[in-house]
Design a protein around this motif. Structure first.
Motif, mmCIF file in Angstrom:
data_model
loop_
_atom_site.group_PDB
_atom_site.id
_atom_site.type_symbol
_atom_site.label_atom_id
_atom_site.label_comp_id
_atom_site.label_asym_id
_atom_site.label_seq_id
_atom_site.Cartn_x
_atom_site.Cartn_y
_atom_site.Cartn_z
ATOM 1 N N GLN A 89 -4.573 2.928 4.108
ATOM 2 C CA GLN A 89 -4.958 1.608 4.113
ATOM 3 C C GLN A 89 -3.517 0.645 4.157
ATOM 4 O O GLN A 89 -2.557 0.990 3.622
ATOM 5 N N GLY A 146 -8.532 4.313 -1.247
ATOM 6 C CA GLY A 146 -7.868 3.669 -0.016
ATOM 7 C C GLY A 146 -6.740 4.308 0.243
ATOM 8 O O GLY A 146 -6.235 4.314 1.453
ATOM 9 N N LEU A 193 -12.389 -1.980 0.558
ATOM 10 C CA LEU A 193 -11.361 -1.263 1.367
ATOM 11 C C LEU A 193 -11.564 -1.530 2.894
ATOM 12 O O LEU A 193 -12.635 -1.826 3.183
ATOM 13 N N ASP A 194 -10.414 -1.250 3.395
ATOM 14 C CA ASP A 194 -10.590 -1.617 4.984
ATOM 15 C C ASP A 194 -11.093 -0.215 5.593
ATOM 16 O O ASP A 194 -10.532 0.222 6.311
ATOM 17 N N TRP A 195 -12.312 -0.155 5.403
ATOM 18 C CA TRP A 195 -13.104 1.255 5.945
ATOM 19 C C TRP A 195 -12.988 1.364 7.692
ATOM 20 O O TRP A 195 -13.021 2.045 8.248
ATOM 21 N N HIS A 243 -5.629 7.162 10.983
ATOM 22 C CA HIS A 243 -6.327 6.886 9.670
ATOM 23 C C HIS A 243 -7.234 8.149 9.287
ATOM 24 O O HIS A 243 -7.314 8.516 8.185
ATOM 25 N N SER A 284 1.048 -1.208 0.148
ATOM 26 C CA SER A 284 0.038 -0.018 -0.109
ATOM 27 C C SER A 284 0.899 1.133 -0.067
ATOM 28 O O SER A 284 2.069 1.194 0.259
ATOM 29 N N TRP A 321 -4.051 -3.158 -2.240
ATOM 30 C CA TRP A 321 -5.419 -3.377 -2.949
ATOM 31 C C TRP A 321 -5.583 -4.802 -3.301
ATOM 32 O O TRP A 321 -4.634 -5.226 -3.772
#
Length: 730
Positions: A580, A575, A590-592, A600, A540, A584
């Motif tokens: 993140q 992202g 996505l890692d919400w 973050h 990432s 991806w």
């Protein structure tokens, strides 16, 4: 009795005609089937293999009698005169009543044929493929397909039990176009083409100009209804050319529709759901545009859309064509532009696709040194062929016109420009001058850009071009390729390599930041941090940052601030704005959940604020592609890894930008400025609100009458560690 309508050069031997039908090899079915004048009346021949009996009906539905079955499947009846009729066909599964497709004359106009043959038909999506049609009050579907080297082409689907014998098409010989009008078919029918090539029967082919498809992994084409969508974006469309000018902010949020967010059940969002969720998110974040990875239908989801086979159909994965139009409409109503990634370079070799479409290399080059891409195992479009050139140009115009799309980002332009792209010596064929340039692809790209500029003014066409080809975004009249913008891949590679260095060693790589400014104004550049940089083991964007957790987040905030304050338009892949950790993956959202953590949320809030500054301060966007919009103040402080520059707007507005690429607070750092005025810190990337340390200058600043860096005045600043200060004149 002789058939008066036998075409010149065609056999009048009825036995030979019947045998050709039985072998499914008849290349001119309209010359034999349907109504034909005989010496003493009209003979009607109907070819319905598998039918139990066929009855002729007049226009009022009254019986004219049962037809005689001459051979299994071929029914014949004589009428005293030509008159409208229809058929009542008894099948083992039931009774079908319909008009005879072979009673209708040609439906494709001579102008359409001429324009296609010349490569000038801009509206193939409204002409070729499957079009809901009406002839003499009879509703149905007209099918049109290009297959010049086929011996026979038939439409097949559930409506004829996928039997290629039942609906062979009419050939327009000069252009190699086949057509047929099939009465009483409606939108929603699944179909393909059965093609008899020179060497035999081919795998069933999807329609190259299908406007709708089945949901993958199914591969059928779908008869699409008219896109009678009610657009509510008149204001956007009227303002688009001005909004998308080179002096306007362009901050693009790059999105893979299938993995931005999923439903509670783990399914990708539909276009309607994306309109409800993605559009407000992008609006809140302050981006000006959404760029979608290719939405043209593609068989393999793992290609992310970059191996499309349906260049006119939005993917059925997310809804119908009208649903996609609704998404674009929602974007425009929110003031967001839509850019589509578009792939005119190559296409996959799936059996139902364009490869060897009529048994010959039709859409692709025939020689593998020209027609097969060694990196991606795909066919390469033969853009030197007039019909293919026109087909791809019509695809581009289809998205821009029919779906009100605001721009196309053309994928893999470098692979199109060079015949030796990714090929070893001896594995490529020179052009007619002996060079490595692909002259026909260059002609296509220039033509594309000229047509878009002329017919869709204000629409963007952006090149993903990774080489030093000159003039990619220069006008074609000046010898350029004519693109609106070019991805700055060199900037991306250099700066990502720099930011990945340990801050202790960055002094030795100082030029990787400064080098991009040597050529920053040679093209209309877009600075891309795209999907390609956060996949395939690259990690990432946050994962590329060195140091401990605090330093990684500080470096990320610094890098994004550097990018937003650097000359050039902006593109950020989804992202990256939430920091993140995982690279991806196209099959997951996505890692919400990360937004529950301060660091973050801090990155997200910084990107939002950077977009706001970028849009609100003309100095940060008006002269992105002009040297007079940028001025170095400090470009040689490699010891401290500090850079400073001025951005200038048209009205003389100034923005000062200072970056500190080391984790050391630098107090009392003097930076020259041109005005003895009050200054205001607009953004500090290390602020507490971004989960930074809170170090660095804030609030109002006052310049001192001390010369520095060639300027009459100077500011004394506290530079935050691994941080950026963006400062404006009060």
């Amino acid at each position: 009795m002789a058939d008066r309508n036998t075409a010149p050069g065609r056999t009048n031997d009825e036995s030979a005609q019947v045998q050709a039908l039985l072998r499914a090899e008849h290349g001119d079915p309209f010359a034999f089937l349907g109504p034909h004048e005989m010496e003493d009346g009209v003979r009607v021949r109907v070819w319905q293999p598998g039918a139990l009996e066929v009855q002729l009906l007049d226009a009022a539905g009254e019986s004219l009698g049962f037809m005689q079955e001459q051979v299994p499947g071929l029914f014949v009846a004589d009428m005293p005169r030509r008159q409208p009729y229809r058929l009542r066909i008894n099948w083992s599964s039931g009774v079908q009543e319909t008009e005879d497709p072979y009673a209708f004359g040609p439906q494709l106009g001579e102008l359409d044929i001429h324009l296609f043959a010349e490569g000038k038909h801009r509206q193939l999506g409204r002409c070729f493929g499957a079009q809901p049609w009406q002839v003499d009050g009879v509703h149905g579907v007209r099918f049109v397909v290009w297959a010049p080297n086929a011996r026979r082409v038939s439409v097949v689907g559930n409506f004829n039990s996928w039997d290629g014998r039942r609906h062979p098409m009419r050939l327009h010989p000069g252009a190699g176009i086949w057509e047929i009008f099939i009465p009483r078919l409606e939108a929603g029918e699944v179909y393909k083409y059965e093609i008899l090539g020179r060497e035999g029967l081919l795998p069933l082919k999807a329609d190259p100009v299908a406007l709708q498809t089945e949901h993958p992994p199914a591969t059928g084409s779908v008869v699409a209804g008219r896109l009678d969508f009610h657009w509510d974006d008149a204001q956007w469309m009227a303002q688009r050319e001005q909004r998308q000018g080179p002096d306007r902010p362009l901050a693009i949020y790059e999105v893979h529709a299938g993995s931005w967010r999923h439903t509670d059940s783990g399914e990708p969002l539909s276009w309607a759901q994306l309109a409800e969720q993605l559009v407000p998110y992008v609006t809140d974040m302050g981006f000006t545009h959404i760029e979608l990875l290719p939405v043209m239908e593609h068989p393999f989801g793992g290609s992310w859309g970059y191996q499309p086979l349906s260049q006119f159909a939005p993917s059925a994965r997310y809804g119908s064509p009208a649903d996609f139009a609704g998404f674009v409409n929602a974007c425009h109503q929110a003031g967001i532009g839509v850019i589509l990634d578009w792939v005119p370079a190559h296409f996959p070799g799936d059996a139902h696709g364009l490869g060897l479409f009529d048994g010959t290399a039709l859409y692709e080059y025939a020689h593998p040194f020209e027609g097969w891409h060694p990196d991606w195992d795909t066919h390469i479009y033969n853009l030197g062929r007039t019909e293919v050139h026109g087909f791809m140009l019509a695809s581009a115009m289809h998205w821009l016109r029919e779906y009100h799309v605001d721009g196309l980002r053309v994928d893999a332009v470098a692979s199109m420009l060079y015949r030796d792209y990714s090929r070893k010596s001896g594995e490529w064929i020179p052009n007619r001058h002996g060079g490595r340039e692909n002259l026909e692809a260059i002609d296509f790209l220039r033509h594309l850009n000229d047509v878009v500029a002329s017919e869709v003014p204000g629409a963007l066409v952006i090149a993903e071009e990774s080489t030093a080809w000159p003039g990619v975004s220069h006008p074609t009249q000046a010898g350029g390729l004519g693109f609106s913008g070019k991805w700055n891949m060199g900037w991306m590679h250099d700066t990502l390599k720099y930011i990945g260095e340990d801050p202790l060693h960055r002094r030795h790589h100082h030029q990787q930041i400064t080098f991009g400014l040597l050529y920053a104004f040679t093209e209309h550049f877009i600075l891309p941090i795209s999907h390609d940089e956060v996949v395939h083991g690259k990690g990432s964007l946050l994962g590329k940052m060195p140091g401990d957790r605090w330093q990684q987040f500080a470096n990320l905030r610094l890098y994004l601030s550097f990018m937003w304050s650097h000359p050039g338009k902006k593109l950020l892949f989804m992202g990256c704005e939430i920091g993140q950790w995982r690279e991806w993956g196209h099959d997951r959202q996505l890692d919400w959940y990360l937004l529950q953590y301060d660091e973050h949320r801090g990155v997200r809030d910084l990107v939002r604020d950077l977009n706001a500054l970028y849009r609100q301060h003309p100095a940060l966007h008006q002269r992105d592609d002009r040297a007079d919009g940028f001025q170095w103040l400090i470009g040689d402080d490699s010891t401290n890894s500090v850079y400073a520059w001025l951005r200038r707007g048209e009205d003389g507005a100034l923005v000062l930008v200072v970056h500190n690429f080391t984790p050391v607070v630098r107090s009392g750092y003097r930076v020259g400025v041109p005005e003895a005025a009050g200054w205001q810190v607009l953004l500090n990337s290390d602020a507490l609100q971004y989960s930074g340390s809170g170090a660095g200058s804030y609030g109002e600043l006052h310049s001192e009458p001390q010369q520095s860096h060639g300027q009459p005045c100077s500011l004394v600043l506290e530079l935050p560690p691994l941080g950026t200060l963006i400062i404006g004149v009060k």
